[in-house]
Design a protein around this motif. Structure first.
Motif, PDB file in Angstrom:
ATOM      1  N   ALA A  37       0.834  -1.206   0.000  1.00 54.44           N
ATOM      2  CA  ALA A  37       0.000   0.000   0.000  1.00 54.44           C
ATOM      3  C   ALA A  37       0.868   1.255   0.000  1.00 54.44           C
ATOM      4  CB  ALA A  37      -0.932  -0.009   1.201  1.00 54.44           C
ATOM      5  N   SER A  38       1.972   1.222   0.722  1.00 60.94           N
ATOM      6  CA  SER A  38       2.858   2.385   0.770  1.00 60.94           C
ATOM      7  C   SER A  38       3.521   2.638  -0.578  1.00 60.94           C
ATOM      8  CB  SER A  38       3.924   2.189   1.841  1.00 60.94           C
ATOM      9  OG  SER A  38       3.362   2.226   3.132  1.00 60.94           O
ATOM     10  N   LEU A  39       3.911   1.574  -1.271  1.00 62.86           N
ATOM     11  CA  LEU A  39       4.484   1.755  -2.601  1.00 62.86           C
ATOM     12  C   LEU A  39       3.472   2.404  -3.542  1.00 62.86           C
ATOM     13  CD1 LEU A  39       6.450  -1.594  -3.118  1.00 62.86           C
ATOM     14  CD2 LEU A  39       7.399   0.665  -2.612  1.00 62.86           C
ATOM     15  N   ALA A  40       2.222   1.947  -3.474  1.00 63.79           N
ATOM     16  CA  ALA A  40       1.180   2.545  -4.314  1.00 63.79           C
ATOM     17  C   ALA A  40       0.973   4.018  -3.958  1.00 63.79           C
ATOM     18  CB  ALA A  40      -0.114   1.761  -4.162  1.00 63.79           C
ATOM     19  N   LYS A  41       1.035   4.320  -2.679  1.00 62.92           N
ATOM     20  CA  LYS A  41       0.889   5.714  -2.234  1.00 62.92           C
ATOM     21  C   LYS A  41       2.009   6.592  -2.778  1.00 62.92           C
ATOM     22  CE  LYS A  41       1.721   8.461   1.911  1.00 62.92           C
ATOM     23  NZ  LYS A  41       2.188   8.405   3.295  1.00 62.92           N
TER      24      LYS A  41
END
Length: 357
Positions: A245-249
């Motif tokens: 999720a952090s990479l997508a953010k």
């Protein structure tokens, strides 16, 4: 201080490469932004640190692990700084010893401010205190037995349990809080704090829109993937979901054409391609894990070759421990999605499998 010559080296995400510094050398990567390296023990033999020049000194991002070699490198680096330009502020991206280990040492030598996110600082404080325990908690050794560790590996863990505190100099007793969306003016430029999760609880990156720079810490690395691990401190955590999720953010919030300044290896341009590659690699690993579990029950230690492409022996204890944590992160991710479950045998070992149809 010599300005670096920028030369293209390879195509793709890591294309523009600036000459890497020798330990304790300063290489200028952008105006008033300098790259240096502090040596680390082991195969990954360095951490990149970033010094940002201001009117009356420098701010530094990350510090190195507390070792004699790191102390010597810092002594040389401090001596090389222009007279009257000391380290003023210390920013730490996250709690791992190669990042926070020398922070207290720098404050003891005159740095004024220590900055870290709240979850990183408080978790670091817990881990330092825990490393001074006289005995290892039974639930921690049980955590590793459940993964299929041998008795010899569990015995080796008794010494490893205390290593975290040994690798960090005096942790400052107070800190200033980094948090998502916060701005810091350093050397006349505005740097925004962008946080991520998964590799650590509340990892801080620093983004300078004007200079098109991102200090990424371990959240995005150019040639290796960040270790994403479950630890006995929080055995049911799902850090893999947090990391993805952090990479997508980061991809959604930050432009692609930044010069990324990572904690290890080389500077690079091509943030979005690198994030896409990291996500794709992880999805491939999870697909292989699903297939392996469909073939029959497996312990955590049985899955190393599936996830990492090779067998991993407990003779290299650090790698063995990191592989255990990352395999558990993948398994907890699948379990939370209903794509895996486990049973526990009479010895306390968990056997993971694909769910019954």
């Amino acid at each position: 201080m010599q300005k670096a010559r920028i030369v293209p080296e390879v195509a793709g995400a890591a294309a523009p490469v600036i000459r890497a510094p020798e330990p304790a050398e300063l290489v200028e990567v952008a105006r008033d932004v300098f790259w240096s390296r502090i040596p680390l023990p082991g195969k990954l033999n360095h951490i990149n640190i970033w010094l940002l020049r201001e009117e009356d000194g420098f701010s530094v991002v990350d510090t190195g692990m507390y070792t004699p070699d790191a102390e010597a490198a810092w002594e040389s680096l401090l001596a090389a700084l222009p007279e009257g330009m000391p380290i003023r502020r210390v920013f730490v991206t996250h709690l791992h010893p190669d990042h926070v280990g020398m922070a207290g040492w720098l404050l003891d030598r005159g740095a004024d401010e220590f900055w870290m996110t709240r979850m990183e600082y408080l978790t670091c404080r817990v881990l330092v205190a825990q490393s001074h325990d006289d005995t290892v908690p039974e639930d921690f050794t049980g955590f590793h037995r459940a993964a299929g560790w041998s008795a010899a590996a569990v015995d080796a863990y008794y010494d490893h349990y205390h290593n975290y505190g040994r690798r960090i100099s005096r942790l400052p007793r107070s800190y200033r809080r980094l948090q998502e969306g916060q701005y810091h003016v350093i050397g006349g430029h505005r740097w925004r704090v962008v946080t991520g999760n998964g590799h650590s609880p509340e990892h801080a990156c620093l983004y300078c829109e004007d200079s098109k720079l991102l200090i990424s810490g371990d959240q995005v690395l150019p040639g290796i993937s960040s270790n994403v691990s479950v630890t006995p401190l929080e055995p049911t955590a799902n850090p893999m979901a947090d990391w993805l999720a952090s990479l997508a953010k980061l991809k959604a919030e930050l432009p692609d054409d930044l010069l990324v300044l990572p904690a290890h290896q080389r500077c690079f341009i091509g943030l979005h391609d690198r994030i896409d590659a990291l996500i794709a690699s992880q999805e491939n690993a999870l697909a292989g894990l699903r297939t392996a579990l469909e073939a029959g029950p497996k312990r955590v230690v049985d899955l190393f070759s599936v996830l990492f492409g090779r067998a991993i022996s407990d003779e290299n204890f650090m790698i063995f421990s990191l592989a255990t944590g990352e395999a558990l992160a993948c398994l907890n991710y699948l379990c939370e999605r209903g794509e895996a479950d486990y049973t526990t045998d009479a010895r306390g070992v968990r056997w993971y499998r694909a769910p019954a149809p």
